[in-house]
Design a protein around this motif. Structure first.
Motif, short mmCIF file in Angstrom:
data_model
loop_
_atom_site.label_atom_id
_atom_site.label_comp_id
_atom_site.label_asym_id
_atom_site.label_seq_id
_atom_site.Cartn_x
_atom_site.Cartn_y
_atom_site.Cartn_z
N ILE A 1 0.95 12.87 54.40
CA ILE A 1 1.45 14.25 54.54
C ILE A 1 2.24 14.35 55.85
O ILE A 1 1.69 14.26 56.95
CB ILE A 1 0.26 15.24 54.57
CG1 ILE A 1 -0.69 14.98 53.39
CG2 ILE A 1 0.76 16.68 54.58
CD1 ILE A 1 -2.08 15.58 53.56
N SER A 2 3.56 14.50 55.70
CA SER A 2 4.41 14.61 56.89
C SER A 2 5.75 15.19 56.47
O SER A 2 6.09 15.16 55.28
CB SER A 2 4.62 13.24 57.53
OG SER A 2 5.52 12.48 56.74
N PRO A 3 6.53 15.70 57.42
CA PRO A 3 7.92 16.05 57.08
C PRO A 3 8.66 14.75 56.75
O PRO A 3 8.28 13.68 57.25
CB PRO A 3 8.47 16.66 58.37
CG PRO A 3 7.33 16.79 59.30
CD PRO A 3 6.22 15.92 58.83
N PRO A 4 9.71 14.81 55.93
CA PRO A 4 10.43 13.58 55.56
C PRO A 4 10.88 12.78 56.78
O PRO A 4 10.89 11.56 56.76
CB PRO A 4 11.65 14.09 54.78
CG PRO A 4 11.34 15.50 54.40
CD PRO A 4 10.29 16.02 55.33
N GLU A 5 11.21 13.48 57.89
CA GLU A 5 11.69 12.77 59.11
C GLU A 5 10.58 11.98 59.78
O GLU A 5 10.85 11.12 60.61
CB GLU A 5 12.23 13.76 60.14
CG GLU A 5 13.41 14.59 59.72
CD GLU A 5 13.01 15.84 58.92
OE1 GLU A 5 11.78 16.02 58.66
OE2 GLU A 5 13.90 16.61 58.54
N LEU A 6 9.32 12.29 59.47
CA LEU A 6 8.22 11.66 60.20
C LEU A 6 7.33 10.82 59.28
O LEU A 6 6.11 10.73 59.47
CB LEU A 6 7.39 12.73 60.94
CG LEU A 6 8.15 13.55 61.99
CD1 LEU A 6 7.23 14.56 62.66
CD2 LEU A 6 8.76 12.63 63.06
N GLN A 7 7.96 10.22 58.25
CA GLN A 7 7.18 9.37 57.33
C GLN A 7 6.83 8.02 57.96
O GLN A 7 7.52 7.55 58.85
CB GLN A 7 8.00 9.12 56.07
CG GLN A 7 7.74 10.18 55.02
CD GLN A 7 8.62 10.00 53.80
OE1 GLN A 7 9.19 8.93 53.60
NE2 GLN A 7 8.75 11.04 53.02
N ILE A 8 5.76 7.40 57.42
CA ILE A 8 5.31 6.12 57.99
C ILE A 8 6.40 5.04 57.90
O ILE A 8 7.20 5.04 56.97
CB ILE A 8 4.00 5.59 57.33
CG1 ILE A 8 4.16 5.42 55.82
CG2 ILE A 8 2.81 6.43 57.69
CD1 ILE A 8 2.99 4.63 55.23
N PRO A 9 6.39 4.13 58.87
CA PRO A 9 7.41 3.07 58.87
C PRO A 9 7.26 2.14 57.65
O PRO A 9 6.19 2.02 57.06
CB PRO A 9 7.12 2.29 60.16
CG PRO A 9 6.12 3.07 60.92
CD PRO A 9 5.48 4.04 60.01
N GLN A 10 8.36 1.47 57.38
CA GLN A 10 8.43 0.60 56.21
C GLN A 10 7.35 -0.50 56.23
O GLN A 10 6.77 -0.82 55.19
CB GLN A 10 9.84 -0.02 56.14
CG GLN A 10 10.16 -0.74 54.86
CD GLN A 10 10.01 0.15 53.61
OE1 GLN A 10 10.25 1.36 53.67
NE2 GLN A 10 9.58 -0.46 52.50
N TYR A 11 7.07 -1.08 57.39
CA TYR A 11 6.11 -2.20 57.40
C TYR A 11 4.71 -1.74 57.01
O TYR A 11 3.93 -2.53 56.47
CB TYR A 11 6.12 -2.95 58.75
CG TYR A 11 5.48 -2.22 59.91
CD1 TYR A 11 4.13 -2.40 60.20
CD2 TYR A 11 6.22 -1.37 60.73
CE1 TYR A 11 3.55 -1.74 61.28
CE2 TYR A 11 5.65 -0.71 61.79
CZ TYR A 11 4.31 -0.89 62.06
OH TYR A 11 3.73 -0.24 63.12
N VAL A 12 4.41 -0.47 57.23
CA VAL A 12 3.10 0.05 56.80
C VAL A 12 3.11 0.27 55.28
O VAL A 12 2.13 -0.03 54.60
CB VAL A 12 2.73 1.34 57.57
CG1 VAL A 12 1.33 1.80 57.19
CG2 VAL A 12 2.81 1.12 59.08
N ILE A 13 4.23 0.75 54.77
CA ILE A 13 4.36 0.91 53.31
C ILE A 13 4.22 -0.46 52.63
O ILE A 13 3.54 -0.61 51.62
CB ILE A 13 5.71 1.56 52.95
CG1 ILE A 13 5.74 2.99 53.50
CG2 ILE A 13 5.93 1.57 51.44
CD1 ILE A 13 7.00 3.77 53.23
N GLU A 14 4.86 -1.47 53.23
CA GLU A 14 4.76 -2.83 52.67
C GLU A 14 3.31 -3.27 52.59
O GLU A 14 2.89 -3.94 51.65
CB GLU A 14 5.55 -3.85 53.51
CG GLU A 14 7.05 -3.64 53.56
CD GLU A 14 7.72 -3.66 52.18
OE1 GLU A 14 7.21 -4.38 51.30
OE2 GLU A 14 8.71 -2.93 52.02
N CYS A 15 2.53 -2.89 53.58
CA CYS A 15 1.12 -3.27 53.62
C CYS A 15 0.35 -2.57 52.47
O CYS A 15 -0.50 -3.18 51.81
CB CYS A 15 0.55 -2.91 54.99
SG CYS A 15 -1.20 -3.10 55.09
N LEU A 16 0.67 -1.30 52.23
CA LEU A 16 0.03 -0.58 51.11
C LEU A 16 0.38 -1.26 49.79
O LEU A 16 -0.47 -1.46 48.92
CB LEU A 16 0.51 0.87 51.09
CG LEU A 16 -0.03 1.77 52.20
CD1 LEU A 16 0.70 3.11 52.22
CD2 LEU A 16 -1.53 1.99 52.04
#
Ligand code: NCD
Length: 360
Positions: free
Chosen positions: A184-199
Motif C-alpha cells: 500500500i503506497s502512492p505509485p511514486e513510492l512503490q517498492i524497488p524492483q529487486y524486492v519485487i524480484e524476490c517476491l
C-alpha cells in the motif's frame, strides 16, 4: 551459526534464523541468566545517521549481556570529519572492538565496511536499502503476537520505496510459506524492483493498493512506515507525499479483531494517537522485542565470529554503479562487484540494476 556478518537477514540460514528467534524468546523469559555472557567483549556502534531505537537497543542489549561499548553517533566528532575513508575507520576500529554495528546514509556501506573488518559487522541501516535487525525485531514480534511467521496476509503501508525496514522485512517474510503481501503506497513510492524480484522468485502472492481504507479488512498484519523525508530530493517532493496515509480509529474499526499493527518507529503523522490504546497496536511492545532480538543476535554472532581480516575482494566487472546513493560513489577504491541475473547486472552493494549503456 555460519554467518560472520549480518548485512541482510538472508546472510543467515532459515534454521539459524529460527534459532535466533527462539533464543530471543528464551532470553526474554530469563534475562538474568545472560548478564555475563559478553563479559570482556566490546561493541562499536558507528552511527553516521540519526537513530534512537536501533542505536540504544543495541547498546542496551550489549550492556545487559555484560559487554562494553565504544563508538560515535556524530561522525563530526570523529576523524570522518577530517576526510578519513570508511575503509581506514573500519580497519582501525576492528582492532579495538569484537563486533561492529554500523548505520550509514549510503546504500551498501555495511557491506563495504565488512570487507575491511577483522570483526563481524552488523548492518544497522544503509540508506534506503536494508535494515536486517529491524526485521529480526519484527519477526520476533510476530512470532509472539501472531504465533506464526507463515500464512499471513501482510499489508505494508507508507514509503515502500525508501523504507529500508520494508525491504528487509519483505525479503525475509517471502521465504516463509504462503505469506501474501498487500503493498500500500502512492505509485511514486512503490517498492524497488529487486524486492519485487524476490517476491516473484519465492512465488509469493502480492498486490498493489493505493488505499489503506480499502485494504485493511483483509490483513493479519499491518506494517506502517513514515514517509522518509530525508530521502527526498526536495522539500516539495516530500510535502507532496506527507500525510498520504493515516491509520486512525475509524480505519481500525474495519480491521480483523486479531490484526497486529507494527511500525519500526519513529512515527510522524501516519498513526493517530488514539490507535495507541487499541490492543491490536503493538509498536511499543515491538521495541522491547527488538532488544531481546539483538541480545540473541549479538551472542550468536560473537560465538561464530573470528578475528581475521577477510580476503581481498576482486572486481567482477569494469562497470560503475550509477545509483547516486550507492557507497561506491564516495568510497571510490571499493571493488566493483555485481551479480548477474537473467542477463542483467545488479550492483552488489545497493542492488540497483546497471544501465546496459554502462556495460562495456
Ligand atoms: C527505521 C529506520 O531507521 O530505518 N527506524 C528504526 O530503525 N527503528 C524507520 C524509520 O526511520 O522510519
Amino acid at each position: 551459526m555460519n554467518a560472520r556478518n549480518i548485512i541482510d537477514l538472508d546472510d543467515v540460514s532459515q534454521s539459524d534464523l529460527s534459532e535466533i528467534i527462539r533464543f530471543a524468546g528464551v532470553i526474554k523469559e530469563n534475562p538474568s541468566h545472560y548478564v555475563d555472557y559478553c563479559h570482556g567483549k566490546i561493541m562499536a556502534t558507528l552511527f553516521y545517521e540519526p537513530s534512537t531505537r536501533t542505536q540504544m537497543s543495541f547498546q542496551t542489549a550489549m550492556l545487559r549481556l555484560g559487554g562494553k561499548l565504544i563508538g560515535f553517533d556524530n561522525p563530526g566528532n570523529s576523524s570522518v570529519s577530517k576526510g578519513e575513508s570508511l575503509k581506514d575507520t573500519i580497519r582501525v576500529i576492528s582492532n579495538y572492538a569484537d563486533i561492529i554495528v554500523i548505520r550509514n546514509s549510503f546504500e551498501g556501506a555495511a557491506l563495504a565496511a565488512s570487507m575491511f573488518s577483522k570483526s563481524p559487522v552488523i548492518n544497522a541501516g544503509d540508506g534506503g536499502h536494508l535494515h536486517p535487525t529491524q526485521t529480526l525485531t519484527d519477526l520476533v514480534t510476530l512470532s509472539y503476537e501472531k504465533k506464526r511467521l507463515d500464512n499471513l496476509t501482510v499489508g505494508i503501508c507508507g514509503d515502500n520505496k525508501n523504507g529500508r525496514t520494508v525491504h528487509s522485512l519483505i525479503k525475509s517474510l517471502a521465504q516463509y510459506k504462503s505469506n501474501r503481501f498487500v503493498l500500500i503506497s502512492p505509485p511514486e513510492l512503490q517498492i524497488p524492483q529487486y524486492v519485487i524480484e524476490c517476491l516473484k522468485k519465492n512465488g509469493c502472492e502480492y498486490s498493489f493498493s493505493t488505499s489503506l481504507e480499502e485494504s485493511i479488512s483483509d490483513l493479519d498484519v499491518l506494517y506502517m512506515t513514515r514517509i522518509q523525508k530525508e530521502r527526498f530530493p526536495t522539500e516539495a517532493d516530500y510535502l507532496a507525499q506527507k500525510g498520504v496515509f493515516v491509520l486512525d480509529a475509524k480505519k481500525m474499526a474495519a480491521a480483523k479483531p486479531d490484526l497486529r499493527v507494527l511500525h519500526p518507529l519513529p512515527r510522524v503523522d501516519e498513526i493517530t494517537l488514539e490507535v495507541d490504546d487499541d490492543p491490536r497496536a503493538k509498536y511499543f511492545e515491538q521495541t522491547e522485542y527488538g532488544m531481546y532480538a539483538r541480545m540473541a543476535l549479538i551472542i550468536k554472532v560473537l560465538e561464530s565470529g573470528r578475528s581475521v581480516l577477510p580476503d581481498k575482494v576482486q572486481d567482477t566487472h569494469q562497470v560503475k554503479c550509477s545509483n547516486l546513493r550507492c557507497i561506491t560513489q564516495t568510497e571510490t577504491y571499493l571493488p566493483k562487484i555485481f551479480n548477474e541475473s537473467e542477463g542483467k547486472l545488479f550492483c552488489k552493494y545497493c542492488d540497483h540494476s546497471v544501465e546496459p549503456s554502462a556495460i562495456q
